[in-house]
Design a protein around this motif. Sequence first.
Motif, PDB file in Angstrom:
ATOM      1  N   ILE A  26     -31.767  -1.391 -29.785  1.00  0.00           N
ATOM      2  CA  ILE A  26     -32.474  -2.155 -28.754  1.00  0.00           C
ATOM      3  C   ILE A  26     -33.661  -1.329 -28.262  1.00  0.00           C
ATOM      4  CG2 ILE A  26     -32.341  -3.144 -26.432  1.00  0.00           C
ATOM      5  CD1 ILE A  26     -29.362  -3.662 -26.938  1.00  0.00           C
ATOM      6  N   ASP A  27     -34.821  -1.968 -28.177  1.00  0.00           N
ATOM      7  CA  ASP A  27     -36.028  -1.298 -27.709  1.00  0.00           C
ATOM      8  C   ASP A  27     -35.836  -0.826 -26.269  1.00  0.00           C
ATOM      9  OD1 ASP A  27     -38.703  -0.425 -27.937  1.00  0.00           O
ATOM     10  OD2 ASP A  27     -39.361  -2.184 -26.806  1.00  0.00           O
ATOM     11  N   GLY A  28     -36.056   0.452 -26.020  1.00  0.00           N
ATOM     12  CA  GLY A  28     -35.913   1.015 -24.681  1.00  0.00           C
ATOM     13  C   GLY A  28     -34.650   1.826 -24.489  1.00  0.00           C
ATOM     14  N   ILE A  29     -33.682   1.668 -25.392  1.00  0.00           N
ATOM     15  CA  ILE A  29     -32.433   2.449 -25.311  1.00  0.00           C
ATOM     16  C   ILE A  29     -32.726   3.869 -25.785  1.00  0.00           C
ATOM     17  CG2 ILE A  29     -30.192   2.802 -26.431  1.00  0.00           C
ATOM     18  CD1 ILE A  29     -29.664   0.612 -24.691  1.00  0.00           C
ATOM     19  N   THR A  30     -32.336   4.847 -24.984  1.00  0.00           N
ATOM     20  CA  THR A  30     -32.492   6.240 -25.410  1.00  0.00           C
ATOM     21  C   THR A  30     -31.197   6.777 -26.004  1.00  0.00           C
ATOM     22  OG1 THR A  30     -32.016   6.986 -23.160  1.00  0.00           O
ATOM     23  CG2 THR A  30     -34.327   6.755 -23.757  1.00  0.00           C
ATOM     24  N   SER A  31     -30.060   6.169 -25.598  1.00  0.00           N
ATOM     25  CA  SER A  31     -28.774   6.581 -26.135  1.00  0.00           C
ATOM     26  C   SER A  31     -27.761   5.457 -25.956  1.00  0.00           C
ATOM     27  CB  SER A  31     -28.283   7.834 -25.407  1.00  0.00           C
ATOM     28  OG  SER A  31     -26.974   8.159 -25.809  1.00  0.00           O
TER      29      SER A  31
END
Length: 73
Positions: A26-31
Motif C-alpha cells: 500500500i502506498d504510504g506504508i513504511t512497515s
Amino acid sequence: MKRVYKLEGLDCADCAAKLEKKLAAIDGITSANINFMTLKCTLEAEAEKMNEIIEKAMEIIKVEEPDVEVKRA
C-alpha cells in the motif's frame, strides 16, 4: 505513526504472509507486519495518510480473508 490490530479468525500462516505482503505494498506504508502467533497486525505509515491507508488495509483484508474480523488492539 503506528497502529496495531487483532486479526481474529486468521488460521493460516501462509495466508498471513500473503496478507502482510499485500499490506506492505500500500502506498504510504513504511512497515507492515503480521505476527501469526499473536494474530496482531502492525502498520506503520505517515501520520497524515494514516486514515486513508487504514481504509485500504481493511478493504484488502476483507477481500483476501473475508472470515477475519479486525479489531483495534
